[in-house]
Scaffold this motif. Structure first.
Motif, mmCIF file in Angstrom:
data_model
loop_
_atom_site.group_PDB
_atom_site.id
_atom_site.type_symbol
_atom_site.label_atom_id
_atom_site.label_comp_id
_atom_site.label_asym_id
_atom_site.label_seq_id
_atom_site.Cartn_x
_atom_site.Cartn_y
_atom_site.Cartn_z
ATOM 1 N N ARG A 313 1.012 -1.336 0.017
ATOM 2 C CA ARG A 313 -0.038 0.043 -0.118
ATOM 3 C C ARG A 313 0.883 1.325 0.080
ATOM 4 N NH1 ARG A 313 -3.682 -1.545 5.250
ATOM 5 N NH2 ARG A 313 -1.620 -1.527 5.992
ATOM 6 N N LEU A 314 0.484 2.074 -0.998
ATOM 7 C CA LEU A 314 1.423 3.335 -1.006
ATOM 8 C C LEU A 314 0.346 4.473 -0.991
ATOM 9 C CD1 LEU A 314 3.607 2.368 -4.189
ATOM 10 C CD2 LEU A 314 4.154 1.960 -1.742
ATOM 11 N N LEU A 315 1.001 5.813 -0.728
ATOM 12 C CA LEU A 315 0.493 7.026 -1.031
ATOM 13 C C LEU A 315 1.097 7.868 -2.075
ATOM 14 C CD1 LEU A 315 -0.489 8.617 2.432
ATOM 15 C CD2 LEU A 315 -1.934 7.709 0.667
ATOM 16 N N ALA A 316 0.462 7.958 -3.163
ATOM 17 C CA ALA A 316 1.113 8.794 -4.299
ATOM 18 C C ALA A 316 0.259 10.088 -4.855
ATOM 19 C CB ALA A 316 1.152 7.795 -5.416
ATOM 20 N N THR A 317 0.591 11.076 -5.492
ATOM 21 C CA THR A 317 -0.058 11.887 -5.948
ATOM 22 C C THR A 317 -0.804 11.416 -7.000
ATOM 23 O OG1 THR A 317 1.438 12.851 -7.723
ATOM 24 C CG2 THR A 317 1.733 13.752 -5.602
ATOM 25 N N PRO A 318 -2.132 11.939 -7.445
ATOM 26 C CA PRO A 318 -2.913 11.499 -8.652
ATOM 27 C C PRO A 318 -2.038 11.328 -9.628
ATOM 28 C CG PRO A 318 -4.239 12.921 -7.447
ATOM 29 C CD PRO A 318 -2.902 12.800 -6.697
ATOM 30 N N GLU A 319 -1.235 12.372 -9.873
ATOM 31 C CA GLU A 319 -0.396 12.292 -11.283
ATOM 32 C C GLU A 319 0.848 11.087 -11.168
ATOM 33 O OE1 GLU A 319 -2.113 16.013 -10.817
ATOM 34 O OE2 GLU A 319 -1.204 14.822 -9.404
ATOM 35 N N GLN A 320 1.431 10.909 -10.178
ATOM 36 C CA GLN A 320 2.351 9.813 -9.852
ATOM 37 C C GLN A 320 1.547 8.369 -10.207
ATOM 38 O OE1 GLN A 320 3.657 11.049 -5.957
ATOM 39 N NE2 GLN A 320 5.656 10.893 -6.730
ATOM 40 N N ALA A 321 0.383 8.273 -9.771
ATOM 41 C CA ALA A 321 -0.747 7.156 -9.846
ATOM 42 C C ALA A 321 -0.688 6.837 -11.315
ATOM 43 C CB ALA A 321 -1.897 7.251 -9.108
ATOM 44 N N LEU A 322 -1.041 7.743 -12.170
ATOM 45 C CA LEU A 322 -1.309 7.780 -13.460
ATOM 46 C C LEU A 322 -0.096 7.245 -14.326
ATOM 47 C CD1 LEU A 322 -3.744 10.582 -14.568
ATOM 48 C CD2 LEU A 322 -4.102 8.220 -14.191
ATOM 49 N N GLU A 323 1.290 7.656 -13.882
ATOM 50 C CA GLU A 323 2.274 7.358 -14.498
ATOM 51 C C GLU A 323 2.717 5.911 -14.144
ATOM 52 O OE1 GLU A 323 5.742 9.923 -13.323
ATOM 53 O OE2 GLU A 323 4.388 11.619 -13.202
ATOM 54 N N LEU A 324 2.290 5.547 -13.077
ATOM 55 C CA LEU A 324 2.406 3.853 -12.889
ATOM 56 C C LEU A 324 1.315 3.236 -13.672
ATOM 57 C CD1 LEU A 324 2.818 4.057 -9.029
ATOM 58 C CD2 LEU A 324 4.545 3.334 -10.723
ATOM 59 N N PHE A 325 0.197 3.591 -13.842
ATOM 60 C CA PHE A 325 -0.896 3.019 -14.732
ATOM 61 C C PHE A 325 -0.520 3.051 -16.153
ATOM 62 C CE2 PHE A 325 -4.011 4.661 -11.061
ATOM 63 C CZ PHE A 325 -3.370 3.430 -10.226
ATOM 64 N N GLY A 326 -0.110 4.298 -16.504
ATOM 65 C CA GLY A 326 0.101 4.360 -18.004
ATOM 66 C C GLY A 326 -1.250 4.508 -18.939
ATOM 67 N N TRP A 327 -2.020 5.233 -18.305
ATOM 68 C CA TRP A 327 -3.345 5.155 -19.075
ATOM 69 C C TRP A 327 -3.460 6.438 -20.039
ATOM 70 C CZ3 TRP A 327 -7.201 5.608 -13.980
ATOM 71 C CH2 TRP A 327 -6.970 4.219 -13.325
ATOM 72 N N GLY A 328 -2.587 7.170 -20.100
ATOM 73 C CA GLY A 328 -2.321 7.908 -21.216
ATOM 74 C C GLY A 328 -3.113 9.245 -21.128
ATOM 75 N N LEU A 329 -3.247 9.741 -22.403
ATOM 76 C CA LEU A 329 -4.139 11.055 -22.574
ATOM 77 C C LEU A 329 -5.794 10.870 -22.351
ATOM 78 C CD1 LEU A 329 -2.919 12.353 -25.992
ATOM 79 C CD2 LEU A 329 -2.600 13.201 -23.845
ATOM 80 N N PRO A 330 -6.219 9.439 -22.495
ATOM 81 C CA PRO A 330 -7.594 9.440 -22.167
ATOM 82 C C PRO A 330 -8.092 9.746 -20.686
ATOM 83 C CG PRO A 330 -7.002 7.631 -23.775
ATOM 84 C CD PRO A 330 -5.717 8.500 -23.252
ATOM 85 N N ALA A 331 -7.141 9.714 -19.829
ATOM 86 C CA ALA A 331 -7.033 9.644 -18.462
ATOM 87 C C ALA A 331 -7.066 11.280 -17.996
ATOM 88 C CB ALA A 331 -6.024 9.123 -17.793
ATOM 89 N N ALA A 332 -6.861 11.951 -18.919
ATOM 90 C CA ALA A 332 -6.941 13.622 -18.511
ATOM 91 C C ALA A 332 -8.356 14.230 -18.025
ATOM 92 C CB ALA A 332 -6.565 14.407 -19.869
#
Length: 370
Positions: A313-332
């Motif tokens: 279990r981690l705490l990350a900023t939402p932006e860091q989470a998206l970098e881990l997920f790799g969801w790309g532009l559709p996640a904006a």
């Protein structure tokens, strides 16, 4: 000036300056540089070159009297035809003489290799790439999990370590033969070494239409400092938000699904949630719901009954989470909805900072890390 019998000893009267210079030269290493570049989906730019079977990051040897950052910028101009400043280091790797299968004739003495952050390139900058007439056959952006298949083992380790350091935001990583001497939680879990699930679907900030079946419910669960709970699978390093698929015991209530899954996966409880919207594949009658809510408690980590694993279990900023997920532009659009809900919940926006691994149990109110 007098010098020493070994490079790190104090000067003595036993050696001349010339002898000392020869000694230091005998202990010299090569110097190299490379640049880590990603696209909007977090895929890494690699070069297919005409002089070896494996791929490389952009970069090369540092010229005489050239600073490593200047060498990195020069290599980008020469190899990709792109002029840009290179001013953020991600890693410094000590590559031992015995770590490579280098031919004896090469007399490889070892190398200090600097890895710089080339940033995230949009379609316009990618289209501006111009390859030289020789040396670089082609470039492509690849999933981080593919790097070990395309690069030499040491190069792949270094690239993944640098990418994890960029996401973790704790400053440049010090590496030995591609591995950090002080591993972070991302390194220990092997984050990004397995293929990431693709969630590149349009996000809709409206309730789910009646004709769609909810097949997944995930939650952006906020700590008091504005960071969110992210889970890492211990055996694959895959990152995910708390949540999962509805079960009969949920009686068609998506919030019951989210509360059950948060307890099972993360021993987490949360307060009043806000519906963010849903993801939808236009070709299928399914919806994937997204909620935001404040974390209220974390119990001792438990085994997820669905997978038999205990998640990290981690705490990350939402932006860091998206970098881990790799969801790309559709996640904006989803990220915009996440921050809108965060503000509505009265939670501050988190500054980018190193990821925090959460302790075994806390009420999430007075704890700095939660």
């Amino acid at each position: 000036m007098t010098t020493t019998p070994s490079p790190d000893a104090q000067p003595s009267t036993k050696m001349t300056d010339e002898e000392y210079g020869v000694l230091r030269a005998s202990a010299a290493l090569w110097a190299g540089t490379s640049v880590l570049i990603t696209d909007a989906y977090g895929r890494v730019l690699v070069q297919h070159v005409d002089y070896r079977a494996t791929c490389l990051l952009p970069g090369g040897a540092v010229d005489a009297n050239e600073a490593p950052a200047q060498g990195a910028a020069r290599e980008l101009r020469e190899e990709l035809g792109v002029t840009m400043p290179v001013d953020r280091g991600l890693a410094v790797d000590w590559v031992g003489a015995g770590s490579l299968n280098a031919p004896a004739a090469m007399r490889f003495p070892g190398e200090i290799l600097h890895v710089y952050d080339g940033g995230t390139w949009d379609d316009e900058r990618i289209a501006a790439i111009r390859l030289p007439d020789h040396e670089i056959d082609s470039v492509e952006f690849v999933e981080p999990a593919r790097l070990p298949d395309l690069m030499s083992p040491g190069d792949a380790r270094r690239a993944l370590s640098a990418l994890r350091a960029r996401i973790n935001s704790a400053g440049p990583a010090l590496l030995e033969n591609g591995l950090p001497i002080a591993p972070t939680v991302l390194d220990r879990a092997g984050a990004l070494r397995t293929a990431r699930a693709r969630h590149h679907l349009p996000f809709h900030t409206v309730p789910v239409p009646d004709q769609l079946t909810v097949v997944q419910v995930w939650g952006w669960l906020f700590g008091p400092d504005g960071r969110v709970l992210v889970l890492l699978e211990p055996d694959t390093g895959a990152a995910l938000l708390p949540g999962g698929s509805p079960e009969l015991s949920d009686h068609g209530d998506p919030l019951a699904t989210l509360r059950r899954e948060a307890r099972e996966e993360a021993a987490a409880e949360f307060g009043e949630p806000l519906l963010l919207g849903h993801l939808r594949d236009p070709a299928k009658p399914y919806a994937r719901l997204r909620y935001a809510a404040p974390l209220t408690r974390l119990g001792p980590p438990s085994v997820d009954p669905a997978t038999g694993r205990t998640h990290i279990r981690l705490l990350a900023t939402p932006e860091q989470a998206l970098e881990l997920f790799g969801w790309g532009l559709p996640a904006a659009d989803q990220l915009t909805a996440v921050h809108r809900a965060r503000a509505q919940l009265g939670i501050p926006r988190a500054a980018r900072q190193p990821l925090t691994e959460l302790p075994d149990a806390t009420d999430c109110q007075g704890l700095h890390g939660c």
